[in-house]
Design an enzyme around this catalytic site. Structure first.
Site, PDB file in Angstrom:
ATOM      1  N   GLY A 105      -3.471 -19.999  28.378  1.00 48.22           N
ATOM      2  CA  GLY A 105      -3.115 -21.318  28.914  1.00 48.22           C
ATOM      3  C   GLY A 105      -4.251 -22.318  28.793  1.00 48.22           C
ATOM      4  NE  ARG A 118      -3.642 -18.243  15.394  1.00 48.90           N
ATOM      5  CZ  ARG A 118      -2.383 -18.004  15.029  1.00 48.90           C
ATOM      6  NH1 ARG A 118      -1.572 -17.338  15.831  1.00 48.90           N
ATOM      7  NH2 ARG A 118      -1.951 -18.428  13.863  1.00 48.90           N
ATOM      8  CB  THR A 155      -1.390 -31.635  21.113  1.00 49.20           C
ATOM      9  OG1 THR A 155      -1.278 -30.289  20.652  1.00 49.20           O
ATOM     10  CG2 THR A 155      -0.610 -32.545  20.174  1.00 49.20           C
ATOM     11  CG  PHE A 208      -0.141 -34.719  36.194  1.00 52.57           C
ATOM     12  CD1 PHE A 208      -0.692 -34.296  34.990  1.00 52.57           C
ATOM     13  CD2 PHE A 208       0.221 -36.056  36.318  1.00 52.57           C
ATOM     14  CE1 PHE A 208      -0.874 -35.184  33.939  1.00 52.57           C
ATOM     15  CE2 PHE A 208       0.039 -36.944  35.271  1.00 52.57           C
ATOM     16  CZ  PHE A 208      -0.518 -36.511  34.081  1.00 52.57           C
ATOM     17  CD  GLU A 251      -1.748 -25.639  35.647  1.00 53.51           C
ATOM     18  OE1 GLU A 251      -1.741 -25.941  36.846  1.00 53.51           O
ATOM     19  OE2 GLU A 251      -0.892 -24.928  35.114  1.00 53.51           O
TER      20      GLU A 251
END
Ligand code: FES
Ligand code: FES
Lengths: 705, 169
Positions: free
Chosen positions: A668, A594, A600, A243, A671
């Protein structure tokens, strides 16, 4: 076998069968012969210096191999960076700083002997007073990537920004809001502590450690010890969470190296205790944030201001991009942001999941909600009305921006239309029930320093090597999927090798950049390998074929603003008598381009949202103003969300491919999911109770009126 | 002070010498090299070190090895039957009930023991009827009974359904 469909398949994690048995090897678990153990000594003052050391009792203890303090520790070539160097002088810059270590035959002996070392200190007054009206606030400078890159803030941007004339804009506004929000120090607490096994020989220095970036760690340690990086091998295939705490702070590895130098050739094992992790591996810095908004009669923003004061350490400046999201979320002709830092006698802050955006968007998205309510507007319609056509500061178009779709789709899935407009919204068996919404965003940066090697053998197996990290993000699986698609082979025919400096250079896991950087590099290498195969008539030569490729330039970076977006919805229940807050329902709708692996990715997104819930309700370090130490320094005192704190969490991805970020079309995801959650919950709490909590975490004392 | 003890771990007997200060967790990890149980806090606050100790779930960091001489210890590694994973392990994989995997062995051991506790009729703090013969393992019951096992990656939303599926079968 074809690789078509490899990307987008909800594959189980390839290393899952190891993890469910506890057979995935984490740093402290590598089988080594006859290890010695290191236990550190931490300062018990926050400011001053060590004036006396008595290690005689410890040294005399049977089984003790050595005691290290600043008096006898090796002198480092790079002694002044407190995130890397340790024991270079007697100076103490924060409570819980390394001031020594004992190396012994066993954990028990090392720990016991550490208690026998006595240190004397000369104390200086302690200043940990975090206030926005301090007269010594500074404008951060050269804080980008901890001073290694140009730029004021960690992300390389400037501390201040301005468009138009903010004050004139506020003066012209029909509606205004001026509110101040604050967020506390928070800690990463990956479940695997920062651990290392170091082996120092004349030829090679091996470090098994828990790392978000083995090459970065190698470079930092090579610089610190003034040795050639090629002598050091850093190995970290499985990381038990990070993290952000396993990127820049490496003093624990430095100490392990020093211990290993004390007993050359012998492995030295070192694991921080949970308590020690509160001061030695960074934290999310506390902030005080003033938001000012001005709107015309229709609710269109004419002015948007965000002024941040952030805590940093006397030992080292760290300033994050708390204002970043305010620069891009909403249109307004007149705008300004500022960042100032308060320099305190505290440990060095560092990046923590969604650094900057996570705290900044708590403030902005709380303010947007307050403002909408004060104008009698629906919070979603208010945001949609102020959706910008281009990046409001740079004027660049967005590579893709589906925030409005996220809000609309979320609204539909959450049942927003049934929401009671008034507060208190609804009451049931002594619980006040409310709902809230907030937007999310996070950039998709491309970092330099990535190289991939792909080798195909005559047997048709492809081995892909890049020193990427899997910190729980699914890298072992997703990079194999990207390679399989780009090579047009089955995922089973790809062997991925990561987490070792013997593999080619890779940027660290962080900034939501993994897929964008490592994936793009692998994609490029796969293209080269296929071209080489074609040149060879499509056949693999007997000796196999290998290509090595650097990350390609992306010409679109200068032309487009590249960000992920999301909309988060929360339902909360607040107990009328006790003020207890529960969150029975969270929904996140995300525009992350995408999706490489829906299984996951979903886990990552709901994990981030849960950490956002934890940020909203639970997490805060309590700092003693007299002594500067973290009072609640264990997992009992510092609570983060446990199973029973979490209700239903639903995640939906739009699956809109981004045309410019990278060849996979992915933005991304790691976050954006923690950004906005706390505001959605705070907004729901206000909807339920009418009480606006502007200071995190939202604990029950703030709701009892 | 050192003491020789015997431990049966995952069905295999080990005789070892331990410092009387050595925890069961350190005896497993540092003396026997059995690293399935993880050290998250060494303090009884995270559950990463959960093992079955004589059949019941326990934080192995909170007990001394010497005080458990002769004990039967089962780790997550011992739940699998060779290559054949335990149904709970399979369910954790298919539900993606972990990310980094560090809490996972503890979660799985804890979940297996928790199902036995529920089967034996043990109530939890959220059970409405303390004397009920049968515990209905809904979301609230599972979440409550698993709250001694922290997951910082926060896979809880997958852990509960993974356990519920095994509980149903
Ligand atoms: S390591 Fe035993 S409970 Fe955390
Ligand atoms: S999977 Fe990382 S702590 Fe649970």
């Amino acid at each position: 076998m074809s690789g078509r469909g490899a990307v987008g398949a909800p594959l189980d994690r390839v290393e899952g069968h190891l993890k469910v048995r506890g057979a995935a090897t984490y740093a402290n678990e590598w089988p080594v012969e006859n290890p010695a153990y290191l236990y550190p000594l931490l300062s018990t003052i926050a400011s001053g210096r060590v004036t006396g050391v008595d290690a005689s009792a410890a040294t005399a203890e049977p089984g003790v191999l050595g005691v290290l303090t600043h008096l006898n520790a090796p002198k480092l070539a790079w002694p002044n960076d407190p995130e890397v160097a340790a024991l270079q002088s007697g100076e103490v810059a924060f409570h819980g700083q390394f001031v020594g270590a004992v190396v012994a035959e066993s954990i028990e002996i090392a720990r016991y002997a550490a208690g026998l070392v006595t240190l004397e200190y000369e104390k200086r007054p302690v200043d940990v007073d975090m206030r926005a009206d301090r007269d010594d606030l500074l404008k951060p400078q050269h804080a980008a990537i901890f001073g290694s890159q140009p730029g004021d803030l960690q992300d390389g941007s400037s501390a201040d920004s301005a468009v138009g004339d903010f004050e004139a804009g506020m003066d012209s506004a029909i509606h205004t809001l001026d509110a101040t929000y604050s967020t506390p120090i928070q800690h990463h607490h990956p479940l695997e502590p920062h651990t290392a096994i170091a082996v120092w020989t004349d030829d090679e220095i091996t470090l098994y450690c828990s790392s978000q970036g083995v090459h970065l760690h190698r470079t930092l340690l090579a610089n610190a010890f003034g040795i050639d990086a090629s002598r050091i091998r850093v190995i970290s295939p499985h990381v038990g969470g990070a993290f952000g705490s396993k990127v820049f702070p490496v003093t624990w590895a430095t100490l392990a190296f020093m211990g290993a130098q004390l007993v050359p050739g012998r492995p030295v094992k070192f694991a921080l205790t949970r308590q020690q992790m509160f001061t030695l591996v960074g934290h999310r810095p506390a902030t005080i944030q003033r938001i000012r908004l001005g709107a015309d009669a229709d609710g269109r923003l004419v002015a948007l201001g965000h002024d941040v004061v952030q805590e940093t350490a006397r030992a080292k400046q760290y300033a994050e991009q708390t204002v970043a999201a305010s620069r891009l979320m909403y249109a307004a002709p007149h705008r300004r942001t500022t960042t100032r830092i308060a320099t305190l006698d505290l440990p060095v802050p560092t990046i923590m999941r969604g650094p900057g955006e996570a705290t900044g968007m708590f403030a902005l998205e709380s303010a947007m909600d307050e403002f909408a309510v004060s104008m009698g507007m629906d919070p979603i319609e208010f945001r949609v009305l102020n959706e910008p056509a281009v990046h409001p500061e740079s004027g660049l178009p967005f590579s893709s921006r589906h925030l409005v779709t996220c809000l609309r789709e979320g609204s539909r899935r959450f049942g927003w239309e049934h929401r009671a407009p008034a507060t208190p919204a609804r009451s049931e068996n002594g619980w006040l029930i409310g709902t809230g919404v907030a937007s999310s965003t996070y950039p998709s940066p491309r970092l330099p320093g990535n190289t991939a090697t792909i080798r195909v053998g005559a047997d048709g197996r492809h081995t892909v090597r890049i020193a990427a990290a899997d910190i729980g993000t699914g890298t072992w699986t997703t990079l194999a999927q990207i390679a399989a698609e780009a090579l047009d082979v089955a995922v089973e025919d790809v062997t991925l090798q990561i987490g070792d400096t013997d593999h080619p250079l890779a940027s660290s896991a962080g900034f939501s950049s993994g897929i964008n950087c490592w994936g793009t590099t692998i994609h490029a290498a796969a293209g080269e390998l296929r071209a080489a195969l074609n040149e060879n008539g499509g056949a693999v030569p007997d000796e196999g074929l290998e290509v090595t490729t650097d990350i390609p330039d992306n010409p679109y970076i200068a032309q487009y603003a590249m960000y992920s977006f999301g909309a988060q919805f929360a339902e909360v229940r607040v107990h009328e008598d006790t003020g207890e807050v529960r969150v029975p329902r969270l929904l996140g709708v995300f525009d992350v381009g995408r999706v490489i692996n829906p299984k996951t990715a979903r886990s990552q997104l709901l994990g981030g949202m849960t950490q956002g819930l934890s940020m909203a309700l639970h997490e805060a370090a309590a700092i003693d103003p007299r002594y500067g130490h973290v009072v609640n320094n264990d997992l009992g005192g510092y609570h983060f969300a446990a199973n029973a704190d979490v209700g239903s969490i639903e995640v939906h991805c739009l699956e809109e491919r981004d045309p410019y970020v990278n060849p996979m079309g992915s933005k991304g995801a790691g976050e954006v999911c923690i950004v906005g959650t706390a505001a959605a919950i705070a907004n729901a709490v206000c909807h339920a109770t009418g009480i606006r909590v502007r200071d995190l975490p939202i604990t029950l004392d703030k709701l009892l009126r | 002070m050192d003491q020789e003890i015997t431990l049966r771990v995952d069905g295999k007997e080990h005789t070892l010498t331990v410092d009387t200060r050595t925890t069961l967790l350190d005896a497993l990890r540092e003396r026997l090299g059995i690293t399935s149980a993880k050290k998250g806090c060494d303090h009884g606050q995270c559950g990463a070190c959960t093992v079955l100790l004589d059949g019941r779930r326990a934080n192995s960091c909170l007990v001394l090895a010497v005080a458990n001489a002769g004990a039967e210890v089962v780790t997550a590694a011992g739940l699998a039957d060779g290559d054949e994973l335990h149904p709970m392990q399979r369910s954790f994989i298919s539900h993606d009930a972990f990310q980094c995997g560090y809490c996972t062995p503890g979660q799985i051991v804890s979940a297996v023991a928790m199902l036995r506790e529920a089967e034996a009729g043990w109530p939890s703090v959220v059970s409405e009827d303390l004397d009920a013969d049968e515990v209905v393992l809904d979301h609230g019951e599972i979440a409550e009974r698993m709250s001694g096992n922290l997951c910082r990656c926060a896979a809880y939303a997958n852990i509960v359904p993974a356990i519920a599926e095994v509980a149903r079968s």
